[in-house]
Design a protein around this motif. Sequence first.
Motif, PDB file in Angstrom:
ATOM      1  N   GLY B 153       0.637  -1.035  -0.035  1.00 33.96           N
ATOM      2  CA  GLY B 153      -0.105   0.046  -0.046  1.00 33.96           C
ATOM      3  C   GLY B 153       0.790   1.183   0.045  1.00 33.96           C
ATOM      4  O   GLY B 153       0.565   2.168  -0.844  1.00 33.96           O
ATOM      5  N   THR B 227      -9.647   4.960  -3.618  1.00 40.51           N
ATOM      6  CA  THR B 227      -8.125   5.247  -3.649  1.00 40.51           C
ATOM      7  C   THR B 227      -7.614   5.777  -2.410  1.00 40.51           C
ATOM      8  O   THR B 227      -6.600   5.458  -1.931  1.00 40.51           O
ATOM      9  N   SER B 229      -8.862   5.670   0.750  1.00 37.23           N
ATOM     10  CA  SER B 229      -9.009   4.462   1.662  1.00 37.23           C
ATOM     11  C   SER B 229      -7.809   3.684   1.504  1.00 37.23           C
ATOM     12  O   SER B 229      -6.966   3.519   2.384  1.00 37.23           O
ATOM     13  N   TYR B 230      -7.386   3.124   0.358  1.00 36.60           N
ATOM     14  CA  TYR B 230      -6.414   2.484   0.193  1.00 36.60           C
ATOM     15  C   TYR B 230      -4.919   2.766   0.694  1.00 36.60           C
ATOM     16  O   TYR B 230      -4.255   2.184   1.346  1.00 36.60           O
ATOM     17  N   TRP B 233      -5.259   3.307   4.567  1.00 39.03           N
ATOM     18  CA  TRP B 233      -5.422   2.220   5.191  1.00 39.03           C
ATOM     19  C   TRP B 233      -3.947   1.696   5.949  1.00 39.03           C
ATOM     20  O   TRP B 233      -3.785   1.423   7.015  1.00 39.03           O
TER      21      TRP B 233
END
Lengths: 346, 354
Positions: B153, B227, B229-230, B233
């Motif tokens: 990520g 996007t 969020s990713y 996270w």
Amino acid sequence: MTTHTPTGDNSLLGETVAMRKIGRLERFLGPENYRVLMGMFKTPASIMGFSLIVFFVIIALAAPVIAPPLNPNDPYKIPRDGFKADPQPMGSPWNRNQPPLPFWWKPIMKTDQWVHIFGTSQGQYDVFYGVIWGTRTAFTTGMIVVISTFLIGVVIGSVSAYYGGVVDNILMRIVDIMLTLPFLLAALILAAVLTPKIGRSLVPSILALITFGWMGYARIVRGDILSTKERDYVMAARVIGVKDSRILFRHILPNAIFPTLVLASLAIGDVVLSFAALSFLGIGTEIGYADWGQVLSFARNWIISLNQYWYIVVWPGLTLVLFVMGWNLLGDALRDVLDPRMRGKT
Amino acid sequence: MVTYIIRRLLLVPVLLFGVTILIFGMLQFLTPVERSALYVRDIPKTERQVDGIILKYGLDKPIYIQYWRWLVGTIDPVTGERTGGILFGDFGWSRTGSQPVAELISTRFPNTLDLTLWAVAPVILVGIWLGVQAAVHHNGFIDQAGRIFSIVGTSFPTFVFGLLMLMVFYANLQWFPPGRLSTDMQAVVSSDSFKTYTSLLTIDSLLNGRFDVFLDALRHMILPILTLSYINWATFLRVTRSSMLETLRQEYVTTARAKGLPERDVVYKHARPNAMISVITLAGFTVVGLMGGVVITETVFDYPGIGKAAAEAAGQLDVVTVLGFALFNGLILIVANLVVDILYATVDPRVRLS
């Protein structure tokens, strides 16, 4: 001064202490720094990260052989196969402006026809060439920015910690102020302001990333020096009457800086990422310069047809991700080693 | 507590002064003619006009006088009208937006705020949940998977992830288009029957009873939310996990276990609330960061928020506009950081006592 080898007559210790041979590197760095360095090559993840970085170093060094430039004096200009707007698919042959055929192509493919291995992007820029030579751009920018920000951070951080008081207060408030604006926005603005002055090249983005990138190191170095000052060996040096400057340069700085140095060198991944982001937004190098963000930015005009032209995103994107991941994998291992709870464990 | 707040409040003018100096300093890279966009619409052409404007707005005066004029503007001696003056909300004229910078910000900001409001819940709640799970199953499968996820990520540049999302969900599947609204829905919104209450499109569409507009707006926001969020996270997972692991090692947790409390209660009632303290700051900064306009995400998805406007202006070297955005962003950040710090001190007494 005589060197004492740690393996002497230890008969009194008997079996209680396991004896370990101490290598030259460990003696040079000191036990704590040596542990930090070695810890980065322990887990499978960190070894994978290291391999990725070695892989990219080889690509960067061998760029002229892997993808020979059209004009050896200006190798960072991606050769264009004509001027048509639509991207051409992978494996389509070179028609115009064909650069010299690389030596490895003929034995493998049994043909003299040099093709666009990763296709061409908008304006017939060769994607493969951009990816290969972009590796050099990435290392260049990454190293310049990391070294400069680190040096500025060390100077500001040590001045702040050494003098303390008003100087410390003013310097740290400047750090606060410069951290107020979001990093990427601040860099974007400065690069946009500098570009008309300097012209389109790597310089505006590099300067912008340096200007807004040193504050973290200044804070860390300052904190590390303040805590190293309290360590027993500094006290011991003081007690036997070592001069202040010698204490700072020989005892405090080397021990306080080493973890930050390692941390900084691994920040190359992040720097390259920010640099690519600026190029992607259209700031920095002139169009057609071999730089990953630039190559990716061509895709912005073809979003509707990306199902057809997927190669103009996937190849440069994958390269950038793998590059950054290599540094992050090493960084992750380092974070574990630097965790204070791990101190003293080998 | 009061001393802490006062001490923290005293820092605000320092930061405000610093940020204005920083931005004013960057303005000095421009020539006086380019800087005239702070006060007039059209960049002067003839030499006489140029001289007149430089004289009128004092663009050749010493720096501190220029700075003062930049803050309070210039009052016309004849008409008494004020031009410029960031303290009065006049940020100059935007060449790329063809309207005053302040107006450009006020039309774009609601879109950014709308996106922020929708992205906050998935970003923070799921991020924290992932972190707690990783800590509870320390060194287990979930923890290792989370570790790989967070490395991948943080290595994925936002724009690469965004372009891949568009490739799959727009170019291939045609599910989620970029932009703000479909053309037919845009017509509905700009018609007279559609009333504007809050300028936040999702809320306004519901208040107007136009459920189709609401769904369409949401459909355009799914990919940006995904996007955002990713990329967030990974950070939340890391911070929550380490904070949670730290808390689970505390003696009162052992005590709770020794008393025979079920593991569920130990984790969620005893450990988690205390582990949340350090996550609060991160959450605060994340929300502020989202409100400040996410330059890359908005640009990739062609979402008309302030981040995209700033990127466009920067791309066309419209410095006055970009610096206007920077100023706005700086103000939001200073105020929001203040709120976060005070909240943090309220939650964690250790902070205000140090």
